[in-house]
Scaffold this motif. Sequence first.
Motif, mmCIF file in Angstrom:
data_model
loop_
_atom_site.group_PDB
_atom_site.id
_atom_site.type_symbol
_atom_site.label_atom_id
_atom_site.label_comp_id
_atom_site.label_asym_id
_atom_site.label_seq_id
_atom_site.Cartn_x
_atom_site.Cartn_y
_atom_site.Cartn_z
ATOM 1 N N ASP A 1 23.505 -19.044 61.275
ATOM 2 C CA ASP A 1 24.362 -19.466 62.383
ATOM 3 C C ASP A 1 23.837 -19.045 63.760
ATOM 4 O OD1 ASP A 1 26.005 -20.455 60.424
ATOM 5 O OD2 ASP A 1 27.382 -18.755 60.439
ATOM 6 N N TRP B 1 39.580 -14.610 60.957
ATOM 7 C CA TRP B 1 38.850 -14.659 62.237
ATOM 8 C C TRP B 1 39.731 -14.425 63.459
ATOM 9 C CZ3 TRP B 1 33.591 -15.172 62.107
ATOM 10 C CH2 TRP B 1 33.045 -15.551 60.866
ATOM 11 N N CYS C 1 24.056 -16.181 65.056
ATOM 12 C CA CYS C 1 24.906 -15.149 65.667
ATOM 13 C C CYS C 1 24.123 -13.835 65.746
ATOM 14 C CB CYS C 1 26.164 -14.933 64.827
ATOM 15 S SG CYS C 1 27.275 -16.350 64.816
ATOM 16 N N GLN D 1 32.212 -21.833 59.620
ATOM 17 C CA GLN D 1 32.237 -20.475 59.041
ATOM 18 C C GLN D 1 33.548 -20.243 58.292
ATOM 19 O OE1 GLN D 1 31.533 -18.346 62.725
ATOM 20 N NE2 GLN D 1 29.390 -17.952 62.189
ATOM 21 N N VAL E 1 32.484 -22.149 64.321
ATOM 22 C CA VAL E 1 33.529 -21.285 63.758
ATOM 23 C C VAL E 1 34.237 -22.005 62.613
ATOM 24 C CG1 VAL E 1 35.701 -20.079 64.252
ATOM 25 C CG2 VAL E 1 33.875 -20.107 65.974
ATOM 26 N N HIS F 1 38.787 -14.258 67.901
ATOM 27 C CA HIS F 1 37.692 -14.394 68.868
ATOM 28 C C HIS F 1 38.103 -13.929 70.259
ATOM 29 C CE1 HIS F 1 36.212 -16.946 65.611
ATOM 30 N NE2 HIS F 1 35.005 -16.758 66.132
ATOM 31 N N PHE G 1 28.903 -21.768 73.508
ATOM 32 C CA PHE G 1 29.758 -21.578 72.345
ATOM 33 C C PHE G 1 30.200 -22.925 71.762
ATOM 34 C CE2 PHE G 1 34.215 -20.867 70.791
ATOM 35 C CZ PHE G 1 33.862 -20.148 69.659
ATOM 36 N N TYR H 1 28.358 -14.796 69.558
ATOM 37 C CA TYR H 1 27.986 -16.184 69.270
ATOM 38 C C TYR H 1 26.862 -16.656 70.172
ATOM 39 C CZ TYR H 1 31.542 -16.896 65.850
ATOM 40 O OH TYR H 1 32.249 -16.822 64.684
#
Length: 452
Positions: free
Chosen positions: A399, A361, A401, A351, A348, A363, A343, A339
């Motif tokens: 995003d 997901w 990422c 998403q 998230v 993390h 953060f 990410y």
Amino acid sequence: RVIDWPAFRAEIEGIRVYDDPKQVELRSRDYFWYSPILNEQLDGVTGDLVVLPQDQDEVKRVAAAVARHRIPLTIRGGGTGNYGQCVPLEGGVILDLTRLDKIVEIGEGRVRCEAGIRISRLDDAARETGQELLMYPSTRQMATIGGFLAGGSGGIGSLRHGMLRDPGNVTYAKVVTVEREPQVIELHGDEIQKVQHAYGTNGIVTELELALTQATDWLHCAALFDGYDTALRFAQGAQEEGFDCYLLTTVERRFAPYYRKFGDLFPEDRDAVFAMVAPDEMDRFREKAERMGGRISFAMTKPEIREAGLQPAYECGWNHTTLQALKADKGWTYLQVAYPQPFDPDLVMRQMARYGDEIYWHHEMARMGGHIQIFALPLVRWRGRQAMYDLIAELEEKDGCTIFDPHAVTIEDGGMKEIDTAQIEFKKRADPYGLMNPGKTRGWTAEMARQD
Ligand code: FAD
């Protein structure tokens, strides 16, 4: 070029080999099966012979013989890599280093060991001296320390100590070159980067020195929340506030059916934060969870966890979370996502809304280059190659990422993105004939090979 196998075998006489096709096939694979793309690409690819040296002198004899006969050489530790790192694309010798498992010395704040030792044995030995490793992959049980250096990146403990490549974590590597007369090259400090995450393409690492820290009897626990955003904010806050944890991993509720053993400890109506928490931090950890509307569903020492028939928290995070799901449902595959910093949990949540049932997901809270870095290893419904690369593009472009593509076999197409010229320069010295794990780096071309 035709390989003279009888002559090669005569030269390594006395060193253990496996030539049974089943054994060879088994040791030609790793965990690439997470990826349908690699499954297709690597189907049926095998080596010719497995060689198992017992000590560093035998490693040198094998290195000399493969150099003389120009035989491709693929090193294997625990074989737990995810990208076909251990798959011998051009056949040849598989060098299984798991017998190279001696601990040379454990001192104050450091351990010197051979590269084939399993990480669990190394960490357990460090614990007997009141110390522990700074980090290990969730495959602690099977993976070797040499495989972690050459194939891994970080994992459990990275929250506290950064990634493997961060300064001071690995301090020394002994490398045997693949030449008619193999040399030993010693790398210190930052020079380790020359072989770190090089997939065993540029020298055989036979010995390593790593930093140790004072051991903690971590409590393996889960905090449960009603809402994945709260779980994320809790974990993010615990990290930012410097809670003494070795692992903080958030796992959304849709994974609960894959964690059957946990029953009510991870129910289907709650999102979880699996953690390893220092015992004297547990009260503060619990209070913070409760303040945020959560609760601790269990907090156990490692022996208690085993006794309860559960897996330790480090097998609830990183790619073990993915594994739980993949074992149950072969329709999943996955991605590796870094990410943007700082953060933002709202990203998230956007998403999650955007991809719905197509992605589940989880993390990982980590640290990289001194900064907090959050990763995800989401489960992705397999909809074909094009859909996968469209998704990667969207996550990167929309995003911000960074995706470490786990559907590619080369170092560059996977995590590293670009050719590491220092590693290629080192390869010219350590593997001048280009025999090591061929096809795994785009930085090496046939013209670079020494012609003699
Ligand atoms: P192998 O798979 O045997 O080898 C990996 C690569 O290193 C190969 O290219 C091999 O040729 C090379 N190599 C091995 N030994 C040497 C040596 N002595 N000298 C030179 N090259 C060598 N990775 C992480 O970083 N963090 C994680 O948390 C993590 N979790 C995982 C969870 C699961 C369920 C799975 C399947 C994988 C996970 N991985 C993770 C990937 C992998 O387990 C680790 O990177 C592990 O450390 C690899 O060690 P190994 O001994 O199995 O290496």
